[in-house]
Write an enzyme that holds these catalytic residues in place. Structure first.
Site, PDB file in Angstrom:
ATOM      1  N   ASN A 100       0.923  -1.120   0.120  1.00 16.76           N
ATOM      2  CA  ASN A 100       0.088   0.035   0.046  1.00 16.76           C
ATOM      3  C   ASN A 100       0.789   1.188   0.158  1.00 16.76           C
ATOM      4  O   ASN A 100       1.376   1.500   1.170  1.00 16.76           O
ATOM      5  CB  ASN A 100      -0.894   0.070   1.166  1.00 16.76           C
ATOM      6  CG  ASN A 100      -1.685   1.224   1.504  1.00 16.76           C
ATOM      7  OD1 ASN A 100      -1.958   1.949   0.498  1.00 16.76           O
ATOM      8  ND2 ASN A 100      -2.140   1.483   2.544  1.00 16.76           N
ATOM      9  N   TRP A 101       0.972   1.881  -1.155  1.00 17.01           N
ATOM     10  CA  TRP A 101       2.062   2.891  -1.317  1.00 17.01           C
ATOM     11  C   TRP A 101       1.281   4.158  -0.800  1.00 17.01           C
ATOM     12  O   TRP A 101       2.041   5.250  -0.729  1.00 17.01           O
ATOM     13  CB  TRP A 101       2.310   3.282  -2.688  1.00 17.01           C
ATOM     14  CG  TRP A 101       2.964   2.077  -3.258  1.00 17.01           C
ATOM     15  CD1 TRP A 101       3.472   0.890  -2.773  1.00 17.01           C
ATOM     16  CD2 TRP A 101       3.515   1.971  -4.675  1.00 17.01           C
ATOM     17  NE1 TRP A 101       4.005   0.194  -3.512  1.00 17.01           N
ATOM     18  CE2 TRP A 101       4.201   0.889  -4.842  1.00 17.01           C
ATOM     19  CE3 TRP A 101       3.539   2.961  -5.750  1.00 17.01           C
ATOM     20  CZ2 TRP A 101       4.911   0.547  -6.059  1.00 17.01           C
ATOM     21  CZ3 TRP A 101       4.297   2.662  -6.778  1.00 17.01           C
ATOM     22  CH2 TRP A 101       4.860   1.393  -6.892  1.00 17.01           C
ATOM     23  N   GLY A 131       2.498   1.600  10.817  1.00 14.05           N
ATOM     24  CA  GLY A 131       3.571   2.994  10.524  1.00 14.05           C
ATOM     25  C   GLY A 131       4.155   3.158  11.777  1.00 14.05           C
ATOM     26  O   GLY A 131       4.958   4.213  11.919  1.00 14.05           O
ATOM     27  N   SER A 189       3.684  -2.658  10.177  1.00 13.74           N
ATOM     28  CA  SER A 189       5.166  -2.711  10.378  1.00 13.74           C
ATOM     29  C   SER A 189       5.766  -4.197  10.034  1.00 13.74           C
ATOM     30  O   SER A 189       6.788  -4.613  10.494  1.00 13.74           O
ATOM     31  CB  SER A 189       5.580  -2.330  11.650  1.00 13.74           C
ATOM     32  OG  SER A 189       5.059  -1.057  12.078  1.00 13.74           O
ATOM     33  N   GLY A 243       3.098  -1.452   4.248  1.00 14.65           N
ATOM     34  CA  GLY A 243       2.991  -0.097   4.230  1.00 14.65           C
ATOM     35  C   GLY A 243       4.453   0.399   3.799  1.00 14.65           C
ATOM     36  O   GLY A 243       5.023   0.501   2.526  1.00 14.65           O
TER      37      GLY A 243
HETATM   38  C1  PEP Z   1      -0.681  -0.022   6.257  1.00  7.84           C
HETATM   39  O1  PEP Z   1      -0.784   1.160   6.320  1.00  7.84           O
HETATM   40  O2  PEP Z   1      -1.403  -0.953   5.807  1.00  7.84           O
HETATM   41  C2  PEP Z   1       0.689  -0.774   6.661  1.00  7.84           C
HETATM   42  C3  PEP Z   1       0.648  -1.869   7.291  1.00  7.84           C
HETATM   43  O3  PEP Z   1       1.746   0.181   7.049  1.00  7.84           O
HETATM   44  P1  PEP Z   1       2.988  -0.190   7.682  1.00  7.84           P
HETATM   45  O4  PEP Z   1       3.731  -1.284   6.921  1.00  7.84           O
HETATM   46  O5  PEP Z   1       3.881   0.868   7.344  1.00  7.84           O
HETATM   47  O6  PEP Z   1       2.745  -0.317   9.157  1.00  7.84           O
END
Ligand code: PEP
Length: 249
Positions: free
Chosen positions: A9-10, A172, A212, A233
């Protein structure tokens, strides 16, 4: 049999040139895998991403859509528009959409139905906040998010549903749910779906973990029996990291 999926997911990252550069690098470095690999660039670059990935197995998917067919919804994107550029899957219910753009279970139920009506697959995101986990309400919260948005669907619709459990406290933040916490929740989700529908539907739906996920923790999380992949993410914005996560599955 449910499929393995790794999706990036960008979010609101990467301009056109950066999008093209990352897609080119990903397509070149994509390892042999049985997993379905998806990336969700921003809307403005989605049509060009679909075009750039024509000869790749990487699937460009959408980050969101509106529930209305068309009309006076400035700034919004319809399911029909996604289909018209060759998109077959849409992320709905991401916690950032819920938190910053007021997306409620009721709105999400409408979005899910609108997407399915266009034959789009839905990657439905949900997950508890930190306070819910601390007060041990996480199972209840997750159950109600799924129930409110998805349990009015016909059983046949479930073949077009992918679930993404994303605890908000892990998105995040660098803090990830442990592999055991992810497994515990995914097993609970399957039990909830079994009770509402049946075991076959529960066993056939892919449930991704998000929050994460990094090359360093992906393998352990993906090794759990009810974790069918990840929604990624931050780590999806760097080709080598995303590729290492794909290798981990
Ligand atoms: C997301 O936003 O779907 C996500 C999992 O972000 P991150 O991997 O940065 O925690």
């Amino acid at each position: 049999m449910r499929s393995k999926i790794v999706a990036g997911n960008w979010k609101m990252n990467k301009n056109l040139a950066e999008t093209e550069a990352l897609l080119t690098e990903l397509a070149a470095k994509l390892p042999d895998t049985n997993a379905e690999v998806m990336v969700a660039p921003t809307f403005v670059n989605l049509a060009s991403a679909v075009h750039s990935l024509e000869s790749s197995t990487i699937n460009a998917i959408a980050q969101n859509m509106h529930f209305a067919e068309s009309g006076a919804y400035t700034g919004e994107i319809s399911g029909d528009m996604l289909v018209s550029i060759g998109v077959d899957t849409v992320i709905l219910g991401h916690s950032e959409r819920r938190a910053y753009f007021g997306e409620t279970d009721e709105i999400l139920e409408k979005k899910v139905k609108a997407a399915l009506a266009k034959n789009l697959r839905v990657m439905f995101c949900f997950g508890e906040e930190l306070a819910d986990r601390k007060s041990e309400n996480h199972f209840k919260v997750v159950e109600s998010q799924i129930k409110n948005a998805l349990f009015s669907l016909d059983a046949s619709a479930w073949s077009s549903i992918i679930l993404a459990y994303e605890p908000v406290w892990a998105i995040g933040t660098g803090e990830t749910a442990s592999a055991d916490q992810a497994q515990e929740m995914h097993a609970f989700i399957r039990k909830t779906i079994t009770e509402a529908y049946n075991e076959e539907i529960a066993n056939n739906v892919s449930i991704l973990y998000g929050g994460s996920v990094k090359p360093a923790n992906a393998e352990e999380i993906f090794s759990k029996p009810d974790v069918d992949g990840g929604l990624i993410g931050g780590a999806a914005l760097v080709a080598d990291n995303f590729v290492d996560i794909i290798k981990a599955i």
